[in-house]
Structures are given as C-alpha cells and as structure tokens.
Design a protein around this motif. Structure first.
Motif, PDB file in Angstrom:
ATOM      1  N   VAL A   1       7.121  -2.988  -5.995  1.00  0.00           N
ATOM      2  CA  VAL A   1       5.665  -3.130  -6.007  1.00  0.00           C
ATOM      3  C   VAL A   1       5.155  -2.347  -7.206  1.00  0.00           C
ATOM      4  CG1 VAL A   1       3.503  -2.714  -4.796  1.00  0.00           C
ATOM      5  CG2 VAL A   1       5.551  -3.349  -3.500  1.00  0.00           C
ATOM      6  N   ARG A   2       4.470  -3.035  -8.120  1.00  0.00           N
ATOM      7  CA  ARG A   2       3.955  -2.385  -9.329  1.00  0.00           C
ATOM      8  C   ARG A   2       2.429  -2.479  -9.359  1.00  0.00           C
ATOM      9  NH1 ARG A   2       7.978  -1.347 -13.025  1.00  0.00           N
ATOM     10  NH2 ARG A   2       9.998  -2.346 -12.579  1.00  0.00           N
ATOM     11  N   LEU A   3       1.801  -1.355  -9.696  1.00  0.00           N
ATOM     12  CA  LEU A   3       0.358  -1.292  -9.891  1.00  0.00           C
ATOM     13  C   LEU A   3       0.110  -1.073 -11.372  1.00  0.00           C
ATOM     14  CD1 LEU A   3      -2.401  -1.260  -8.334  1.00  0.00           C
ATOM     15  CD2 LEU A   3      -2.257   1.237  -8.468  1.00  0.00           C
ATOM     16  N   SER A   4      -0.487  -2.057 -12.038  1.00  0.00           N
ATOM     17  CA  SER A   4      -0.686  -2.026 -13.491  1.00  0.00           C
ATOM     18  C   SER A   4       0.614  -1.721 -14.221  1.00  0.00           C
ATOM     19  CB  SER A   4      -1.758  -0.992 -13.868  1.00  0.00           C
ATOM     20  OG  SER A   4      -3.000  -1.339 -13.305  1.00  0.00           O
ATOM     21  N   GLY A   5       1.704  -2.286 -13.730  1.00  0.00           N
ATOM     22  CA  GLY A   5       3.003  -2.125 -14.361  1.00  0.00           C
ATOM     23  C   GLY A   5       3.789  -0.909 -13.919  1.00  0.00           C
ATOM     24  N   GLU A   6       3.179   0.017 -13.167  1.00  0.00           N
ATOM     25  CA  GLU A   6       3.870   1.227 -12.730  1.00  0.00           C
ATOM     26  C   GLU A   6       4.484   1.008 -11.347  1.00  0.00           C
ATOM     27  OE1 GLU A   6       3.128   6.058 -12.412  1.00  0.00           O
ATOM     28  OE2 GLU A   6       1.511   4.712 -13.062  1.00  0.00           O
ATOM     29  N   ASP A   7       5.777   1.305 -11.224  1.00  0.00           N
ATOM     30  CA  ASP A   7       6.516   1.092  -9.983  1.00  0.00           C
ATOM     31  C   ASP A   7       6.082   2.125  -8.949  1.00  0.00           C
ATOM     32  OD1 ASP A   7       8.287   0.596  -7.958  1.00  0.00           O
ATOM     33  OD2 ASP A   7      10.102   0.824  -9.172  1.00  0.00           O
ATOM     34  N   LEU A   8       5.427   1.668  -7.875  1.00  0.00           N
ATOM     35  CA  LEU A   8       4.953   2.592  -6.850  1.00  0.00           C
ATOM     36  C   LEU A   8       6.112   3.234  -6.095  1.00  0.00           C
ATOM     37  CD1 LEU A   8       1.891   0.716  -5.260  1.00  0.00           C
ATOM     38  CD2 LEU A   8       1.883   2.590  -6.900  1.00  0.00           C
ATOM     39  N   GLY A   9       7.248   2.548  -6.057  1.00  0.00           N
ATOM     40  CA  GLY A   9       8.381   3.104  -5.339  1.00  0.00           C
ATOM     41  C   GLY A   9       9.017   4.289  -6.019  1.00  0.00           C
ATOM     42  N   SER A  10       8.707   4.514  -7.289  1.00  0.00           N
ATOM     43  CA  SER A  10       9.346   5.598  -8.043  1.00  0.00           C
ATOM     44  C   SER A  10       8.465   6.827  -8.194  1.00  0.00           C
ATOM     45  CB  SER A  10       9.741   5.098  -9.438  1.00  0.00           C
ATOM     46  OG  SER A  10       8.582   4.762 -10.200  1.00  0.00           O
TER      47      SER A  10
ATOM     48  N   ALA B   1       0.813  -1.221   0.000  1.00  0.00           N
ATOM     49  CA  ALA B   1       0.000   0.000   0.000  1.00  0.00           C
ATOM     50  C   ALA B   1       0.846   1.271   0.000  1.00  0.00           C
ATOM     51  CB  ALA B   1      -0.920   0.003   1.214  1.00  0.00           C
ATOM     52  N   ARG B   2       2.159   1.119  -0.103  1.00  0.00           N
ATOM     53  CA  ARG B   2       3.101   2.237  -0.113  1.00  0.00           C
ATOM     54  C   ARG B   2       3.020   3.044   1.189  1.00  0.00           C
ATOM     55  NH1 ARG B   2       5.707   5.907  -3.636  1.00  0.00           N
ATOM     56  NH2 ARG B   2       7.251   6.840  -2.251  1.00  0.00           N
ATOM     57  N   LEU B   3       2.744   2.343   2.286  1.00  0.00           N
ATOM     58  CA  LEU B   3       2.781   2.962   3.612  1.00  0.00           C
ATOM     59  C   LEU B   3       4.131   2.751   4.276  1.00  0.00           C
ATOM     60  CD1 LEU B   3      -0.758   1.895   4.848  1.00  0.00           C
ATOM     61  CD2 LEU B   3      -0.070   4.116   3.943  1.00  0.00           C
ATOM     62  N   VAL B   4       4.852   1.736   3.818  1.00  0.00           N
ATOM     63  CA  VAL B   4       6.206   1.442   4.281  1.00  0.00           C
ATOM     64  C   VAL B   4       7.052   1.165   3.037  1.00  0.00           C
ATOM     65  CG1 VAL B   4       7.649  -0.198   5.550  1.00  0.00           C
ATOM     66  CG2 VAL B   4       5.451   0.498   6.501  1.00  0.00           C
ATOM     67  N   ASP B   5       8.255   1.708   3.009  1.00  0.00           N
ATOM     68  CA  ASP B   5       9.156   1.452   1.885  1.00  0.00           C
ATOM     69  C   ASP B   5       9.981   0.196   2.155  1.00  0.00           C
ATOM     70  OD1 ASP B   5       8.400   3.677   0.370  1.00  0.00           O
ATOM     71  OD2 ASP B   5       9.780   4.991   1.471  1.00  0.00           O
TER      72      ASP B   5
ATOM     73  N   ARG C   1      -6.013   6.581  -5.150  1.00  0.00           N
ATOM     74  CA  ARG C   1      -7.454   6.413  -5.377  1.00  0.00           C
ATOM     75  C   ARG C   1      -7.763   4.992  -5.831  1.00  0.00           C
ATOM     76  NH1 ARG C   1     -10.170  11.050  -8.896  1.00  0.00           N
ATOM     77  NH2 ARG C   1     -11.912   9.686  -8.380  1.00  0.00           N
ATOM     78  N   ARG C   2      -6.806   4.344  -6.447  1.00  0.00           N
ATOM     79  CA  ARG C   2      -7.050   3.036  -7.054  1.00  0.00           C
ATOM     80  C   ARG C   2      -6.900   1.892  -6.066  1.00  0.00           C
ATOM     81  NH1 ARG C   2      -3.305   2.902 -12.221  1.00  0.00           N
ATOM     82  NH2 ARG C   2      -4.364   0.866 -12.429  1.00  0.00           N
ATOM     83  N   PHE C   3      -6.312   2.157  -4.895  1.00  0.00           N
ATOM     84  CA  PHE C   3      -6.232   1.105  -3.878  1.00  0.00           C
ATOM     85  C   PHE C   3      -6.505   1.703  -2.498  1.00  0.00           C
ATOM     86  CE2 PHE C   3      -1.925   2.674  -4.566  1.00  0.00           C
ATOM     87  CZ  PHE C   3      -1.443   2.895  -3.286  1.00  0.00           C
ATOM     88  N   GLN C   4      -7.218   0.937  -1.696  1.00  0.00           N
ATOM     89  CA  GLN C   4      -7.586   1.370  -0.361  1.00  0.00           C
ATOM     90  C   GLN C   4      -7.249   0.251   0.629  1.00  0.00           C
ATOM     91  OE1 GLN C   4      -9.092   4.495   0.623  1.00  0.00           O
ATOM     92  NE2 GLN C   4      -8.312   5.001  -1.418  1.00  0.00           N
ATOM     93  N   VAL C   5      -7.186   0.625   1.917  1.00  0.00           N
ATOM     94  CA  VAL C   5      -6.786  -0.318   2.955  1.00  0.00           C
ATOM     95  C   VAL C   5      -7.848  -0.372   4.047  1.00  0.00           C
ATOM     96  CG1 VAL C   5      -4.997  -0.970   4.617  1.00  0.00           C
ATOM     97  CG2 VAL C   5      -4.366   0.226   2.501  1.00  0.00           C
TER      98      VAL C   5
END
Length: 553
Positions: A353-362, A343-347, A373-377
C-alpha cells in the motif's frame, strides 16, 4: 385482517440536564396480523424510541408520560407499556422478536454466535439444548449466512458487520414471534442478502401471520415491502396510509422531501471528473503517481479448527487525487478488510500500500504518525468508534488536540464548524454518543474524520445508518468537500444507488477478489461480470417523488 398491535397516544421524553425533552409526541398506529408496517423518518424523529418503548428497552433517562399499546386480541390481549420487567422478559423473544440497529453492541462479545441465537429457545423452554443448537444453525442459514455451522462456532468479532446483523435477525426470528420489530434490519447488508432477509420477513408475515413493524430510513425497502407506511418527524406522525397512498399521493411536505431525497440508479451523479487528475480507462493505464496505490494484497485469517480463510486475495487498485473509488460487494467479500489494510490498521500477508509513492508498510513511529494526518477513516459502526465517556465536542476536537492544531478557542470554533457541516445542531456538543440516534452518531464520526483536512478519507458504509434526507445532505457534503479541497475517497458501500452518485470508478468484490473494476457508468450500464449484474438486479425499486397534494391518506 385481525389487529395484532394498537398503539395510541404514546409520549416519550428524555431527562437531560434537569429537563425532560420530548422525543415522541402522541404517536399512534396499528399493525395487523400478517401485515408489514414501515415507520420512516429522519434520524432523531422518534422511530427507534417508539419501537424501544413497545419492547421495554428505553434507556434509563427516558420516561413514558402517556400512551397505550395493546398486543394481541381477545384473551391474549396484553398492555405492553405498563408491564413489569419480569413480565416483559416473558414476552421478549417469544411473542415479540426484536432486531436492533447496532449488531456489535447487541451481541455478547464473549459468547459464540450459535449460543446467542439458541438462547431465546432455552430461556423460554421451547427446546432442549441439543434441539436449540440444531435450530440455531438452521436459523443462521435462513438468515443468509454461508457456512452456518461454522458461523455458529464463531464470536461476533470474527464476523463482518453484515454477518453480525444477519445473526441478530436469526436470533429474533427463531421462536416464530407474533410481532417482529425490526429496527433498521438491513442497513448493514448488501442488496443480495437484503433481498433474502426481506423475503424471509415477508414469508414470516404471510405464512404464519406474524406482524412486522419495520423501522427504516430506506424508502426503497418501504415501498417494495410494506403494506402501510407511517411517516414521523420531530417525534410526531405527520402522515400515514397504505404504501400506494404514501408513495403516489403524498400530501405532507416532509413526506415529499423524503421521496425526493431517496437515491436510485436514475439519480443524477453528484460528482463529475476528478478534481486533479483525469480518470484512467483502467488501473493499468495509470501513468502518474496516484495518491493511493494498492497492489496484490493478500490477507488470511485463522478460523476455529485451524483452517485458514483468505479474506483478501490479490486485490489491487489506485485512487487519484480528487477521485472517489467505490468498493462494493456482499458482506464478507473483503471490502472492510481491504480498507483496514489501506489505512494501515491491519498488515497484509503479501502486497503493498503506497501513499503518494511511499510504502506504508515500511514506515514506523513518528513518520507513520505524521502520514496518518493525511488519511482518516469513517467506520461502519459509529457507536463502537466513539468513546461513550466523552461528550461530542471532545470527540470531534480530539484529532486537533492530538496534533496540536490551534488553541482552545480555535479548536472550539473548528468543532462548531464541523457540526454545522454535517447538519448537526450546536446543542449536541455537550451530549454523549448514547444520547444520539444512530444516524447522528455517524455524522459525528464524519465530522471527526474531517477535522485535520485529510487528503484521503476511507469511508466504510458512511451513510448506511442515515435516513435518506440526511444521507442526501452528507453525500452532497462529501461531493462539495471534494470539489473545494481536492479530497480523495475510498467509499465502501453495499448501496449501489449511493455509489453511483458519489464514485468516479467502481470496484466489485466477491469472496476476497476484485472481480470487476472500471468507470462508474460503464460498470452500471454494461456490467461484464455475472455477479455485478446480480447485484444490480437485486436493488429495491426506489420511489419517485409525488406531487404536492396528490391525494388523501
């Protein structure tokens, strides 16, 4: 057996908006020495209010209108409901041990775990400080915590939810109380530790004659452990009797409904194939771009003393659109840390971690905000994740305001729809989290997560605080939403019976590693790893529905 507790005619109400709303009406039952009595019922049925009344922990807006509760026999008889706070303090911890439902709220965040467990012995002058410290470590070990000496030096935020719950159990049991009141004591625990804790509670009852009042929504636990069962609904006792009578000859329609709703490994799955894409045989066979792709995650934390601890060690998996991956394992196995990284709350220290191919870490800034908006916890601890100063309508509508979705009328309409979706009455809109039961608060958290129509919902123990009837409705709701909207779920749970109902694939975690993953039926019917087989063997036997009018209680 000698009667230890006799409760009769208990009436509890809550002052809300100038009115007193009844929460407990005419409740009565007994607990014998060495007996386990389970009180079951849906969230808001009055179970916890009954327990809190006995130990003097009702909130300020609550009032006891009538009733009598006698603890002990002969010369040790004590009327609990009329005690002053000073006399209650002499009883709490010493004669009555209490395990609350919410460990994060119950534990002091600025005191070490060992000091909190030892405090009961020191307050009641049952041991010296050195003796209390040593006995606290032993109590943590008996409660199922690994490395108890280390855990005693840690603070609550450094432990998983299940570990915190075990610390509370150690705290309640350390003084060997006459009566143990356990309010959902194993709801946050995996099945192996749950079995250990319930074994310890059973040993306490049988070995020392301690009476146990077990508040639970888990009929599997009640069926396996309780001598007698009390069924509550809408503040009243609708049926009570021996466990065999209740489970095999239930008469009240509500009791029968609870039995029918209890999940088991034989329950019919609520999901079929994923909505959008077929489930691959293994993650390696994945050809198209998945919605979520987690690769080679590593995360270390620094423990007291400077030693590194690897909480996540090389974890990787994928989740397709319209698919549910269930992540199971014991408390402290790394499930929640993995979810927080996803969920990109901790690195992570390593991995992607990729969402639809996009690297969330970048991604940073506005781009990350839009991706959120596309993911919730939905978190394990609903009380800690809900703002206690806001009313429920404001809490659920907060994501809509943050992303400027609709006008005030539209947001209010959407909030009402979400409340109805999660089986909450519209009247809770103006209430605050402290005025709701644990299960009701969890439903509010689920409603808030659904507000923005996300593609992926990360659910960290989303139904662990719910009674079986509401749990069944929430699981059905999640399955229906997945069918309607093509939602994907990362579903974290210690309840394997629940996971079997909702997940297309299952990943089993142990000590930070993913030891086994595959289609749900394959994992449950033909586990390859010994640890998976151990988890399955530890599941409490679930009750089967009984016919209406099967007997008398």
């Amino acid at each position: 057996m000698t009667e230890l507790l006799r409760l009769s005619g208990l009436e509890v109400g809550y002052r809300i908006g100038g009115r007193v709303l009844p929460a407990v009406r005419g409740v009565g039952f007994g607990v014998d020495r060495g007996e386990i009595v389970a009180v079951v019922g849906e969230s808001g049925s009055g179970k916890s209010s009954t327990a809190h009344a006995l130990i003097g922990l009702l909130p300020r807006q609550a009032e006891i209108a009538a009733g009598q509760a006698i603890l002990g026999a002969d010369g040790s008889r004590t009327e609990l409901l009329g005690l002053s706070e000073r006399r209650r303090r002499r009883i709490r911890g010493r004669r009555i041990g209490f395990v609350p439902q919410d460990p994060m709220v119950a534990l002091n965040p600025v005191k070490r775990i060992g000091d909190q467990v030892a405090e009961t012995l020191l307050v009641h002058k049952l041991a010296t400080r050195r003796e209390a410290t040593a006995r606290a470590v032993d109590a943590l070990a008996e409660a199922g915590l690994d490395q108890p000496a280390l855990r005693a030096r840690q603070y609550p935020h450094e432990l998983s939810g299940g570990m915190r719950q075990r610390a509370l159990i150690a705290q309640a049991m350390i003084a060997g109380p006459e009566l143990l009141i356990a309010d959902e004591p194993t709801s946050a625990l995996d099945v192996t530790v749950q079995r250990h804790i319930l074994d310890r509670i059973t040993e306490l009852a049988l070995g020392s004659g301690t009476g146990v009042l077990l508040i639970t929504h888990d009929l599997g636990v009640a069926a396996e452990r309780a001598d007698r069962i009390v069924v509550m609904k809408s503040g009243e006792v609708v049926e009570q009797g021996t466990a065999r009578q209740i489970l095999e000859q239930a008469e009240h329609p509500y009791t029968i409904e609870l039995l029918a709703a209890a999940p088991s490994l034989r329950s019919r799955p609520l999901v079929s194939a994923p909505i959008v894409a077929a489930v691959p045989a293994t993650d390696a066979d994945h050809g198209s771009t998945p919605l979520l792709e987690v690769r080679d995650l590593i995360k270390e934390f620094r423990l007291p003393g400077g030693d590194p601890f690897r909480a996540v060690d090389g974890v990787g998996f994928v989740i397709d659109r319209g698919e549910t991956l269930g992540l199971v394992g014991e408390s402290g196995s790394g499930k929640s840390t993995t979810a927080r990284i996803a969920a990109r709350l901790v690195d992570p220290d390593q991995g992607t971690v990729r969402l639809s191919g996009e690297d969330l870490g970048s991604v940073r800034g506005e781009r990350l905000r839009q991706l959120r908006r596309r993911f919730q916890v939905v978190y394990q601890n609903p009380y800690a994740s809900l703002d206690p100063r806001q009313d429920i309508g404001t809490i659920i509508g907060e994501p809509l305001r943050a992303y400027r979705q609709g006008d005030r009328v539209g947001r209010r309409r959407r909030t009402a729809e979400l409340l109805e979706r999660v089986a909450l009455p519209s009247s809770v809109r103006d209430r605050h989290p402290a005025e709701l039961s644990g299960g009701q608060r969890q439903r509010v958290a689920i409603a808030r997560a659904l507000a923005l129509h996300p593609e992926l919902v990360i659910l960290d123990e989303p139904v662990s605080a719910l009674d079986v009837s509401v749990q069944a409705r929430i699981l059905q709701l999640l399955a229906e939403l997945q069918q309607e909207l093509g939602l994907s779920y990362l579903f974290i749970s210690h309840d394997l019976a629940v996971v079997r109902q909702i997940a297309h694939r299952v990943g089993v975690m142990r000590a930070g590693q993913l030891v086994e993953t595959g289609p749900t039926e394959l994992i449950f019917d033909h586990p390859r790893h010994d640890y998976t087989a151990e988890l399955l063997a530890a599941i409490p036997s679930r009750p089967e529905p009984s016919p209406i009018g099967g007997g008398t209680t």
